[in-house]
Design an enzyme around this catalytic site. Structure first.
Site, short mmCIF file in Angstrom:
data_model
loop_
_atom_site.label_atom_id
_atom_site.label_comp_id
_atom_site.label_asym_id
_atom_site.label_seq_id
_atom_site.Cartn_x
_atom_site.Cartn_y
_atom_site.Cartn_z
CB THR A 1 20.72 -5.70 40.61
OG1 THR A 1 19.41 -6.09 40.15
CG2 THR A 1 21.11 -4.41 39.94
CB ALA B 1 10.41 -9.03 43.80
CE LYS B 2 17.02 -9.30 40.91
NZ LYS B 2 17.39 -8.01 40.35
NE ARG B 3 11.17 -5.85 47.66
CZ ARG B 3 11.43 -5.37 46.44
NH1 ARG B 3 12.59 -5.60 45.85
NH2 ARG B 3 10.53 -4.63 45.82
CB SER B 4 8.49 -12.18 46.51
OG SER B 4 8.82 -12.79 45.28
#
Ligand code: GLU
Length: 284
Positions: A13, A256-259
Site C-alpha cells: 500500500t 509509519a508512511k505518514r511519519s
C-alpha cells in the site's frame, strides 16, 4: 530439528520504511538461525490501496537488504476463492452474521452496551447488536442490495466451543498466553464487496503455508487473540509467536508512511548502504 517456517507479509500500500526492514531482517535471520525457511507473502487484498509498483518495490527493497525467498511468492489477491471458502466454513458453523449498520449505528450500539470493553486495537470493540435482526428484515435489506459486513459473533463462538473458548492459548516467546478475542469484539471478517479481511486471509494462509513461527510487529499482538480463535474455528494448527517492538523516531513516534520516515527505496536510490539488524536504527 523440528521444522521452522516463518514469513514476512508486507502489504503493497506504499513504500517500505526502515521499520519494515527490521521486521524482514528479523524474520529472515530467525529462519537462518533455525535452519528453516522464511517465505514472502504479498498481502494485497485491499484492491483500493495496493499498487503493482509498491509490490515491485518490495522485491527490490528485500533484494537490496540481501534477502532471498522461495518462489513463487504467494499473492493474496490471487486466492480470493480460498478466503471465500474459509468464510463459508465459518458461516456453516453458525458463528457469522451480516451487519448492515452504518459506522454511526455501530458507535451507538457501543455506547449503549452495558459493559464497555475498553479500547481495542481498531477502536472500541463492537459488542454485537442489542437485538438480533429478524430473518425477514435481513431478506428485505439483501433484496434491496444494501451493503453489509460479515461479523464474527463472539457469543455464538462461545456457545459453539463451550469450555474450549476460555481455554484457548497461544505461545509468545515461550510464555503461554490466554487468548482474549473480546478485545476485538465482533470483528469484521469480510464485506459484501471485499471477500475477506486481513484476519481471515492471514490465518488461512499461515495454516496453508505451514507457518510454524509468526514474527511480526507488536502492533499486531492484539490481532493474535482473534487469530487464535479463528484457528480453533477453522480447525487449523497454531504457530508460535514473536511480536517485536516497533522502530520509533527519536521522538518516540512509531515509524509509519505518514511519519515522514525515509523509504527504503529512497535510501537505496541515494546509494546508502542497506540497513542490517545491527544498523537499522538499532532494530529493537
Ligand atoms: N500485512 C501486514 C502488514 O503489512 C502484516 C501481517 C502479518 O505479519 O501478519 O502490516
Amino acid at each position: 530439528m523440528s521444522a521452522f517456517i516463518t514469513r514476512f507479509a508486507p502489504s503493497p500500500t506504499g513504500l517500505l520504511h526502515p521499520g519494515h526492514a527490521c521486521s524482514a531482517l528479523r524474520a529472515f535471520q530467525a529462519a537462518r538461525d533455525a535452519g528453516g525457511q522464511c517465505l514472502l507473502r504479498i498481502e494485497d487484498i485491499d484492491r483500493m490501496r495496493c499498487r503493482p509498483q509498491y509490490e515491485q518495490a518490495i522485491y527490490e527493497d528485500l533484494a537490496w537488504l540481501g534477502l532471498q525467498w522461495p518462489t513463487p511468492v504467494r499473492r493474496q489477491s490471487d486466492h480470493f476463492g480460498q478466503y471465500q471458502a474459509a468464510l463459508e466454513r465459518l458461516i456453516a458453523r453458525g458463528v457469522m452474521y451480516r451487519c448492515f449498520k452504518t459506522r454511526r449505528e455501530v458507535m451507538e450500539d457501543i455506547a449503549r452496551a452495558p459493559h464497555r470493553a475498553g479500547e481495542g486495537p481498531d477502536g472500541p470493540p463492537y459488542p454485537g447488536p442489542l437485538t438480533a435482526m429478524s430473518a425477514e428484515e435481513e431478506q428485505t435489506r439483501l433484496a434491496a442490495g444494501q451493503p453489509f459486513a460479515w461479523r464474527l459473533s463472539l457469543a455464538r463462538c462461545r456457545d459453539l466451543l463451550g469450555g474450549q473458548f476460555d481455554g484457548l492459548t497461544f505461545v509468545e516467546d515461550g510464555v503461554e498466553i490466554r487468548a482474549r478475542p473480546e478485545q476485538l469484539g465482533d470483528a469484521i471478517l469480510a464485506r459484501k464487496d471485499v471477500g475477506t479481511s486481513y484476519h481471515l486471509a492471514c490465518v488461512h494462509d499461515d495454516a496453508l503455508q505451514g507457518i510454524t513461527h509468526v514474527i511480526r510487529g507488536r502492533d499486531l499482538f492484539a490481532s493474535t487473540h482473534l487469530h487464535r480463535l479463528l484457528q480453533a474455528l477453522l480447525e487449523v494448527s497454531t504457530p508460535v509467536y514473536h511480536h517485536h517492538p516497533l522502530l520509533t523516531t527519536p521522538g518516540g513516534q512509531r515509524l509509519a508512511k505518514r511519519s515522514g520516515a525515509p523509504t527504503l527505496a529512497a535510501m537505496r536510490q541515494a546509494g546508502l548502504p542497506p540497513p542490517t539488524l545491527a544498523t537499522a536504527g538499532g532494530c529493537p
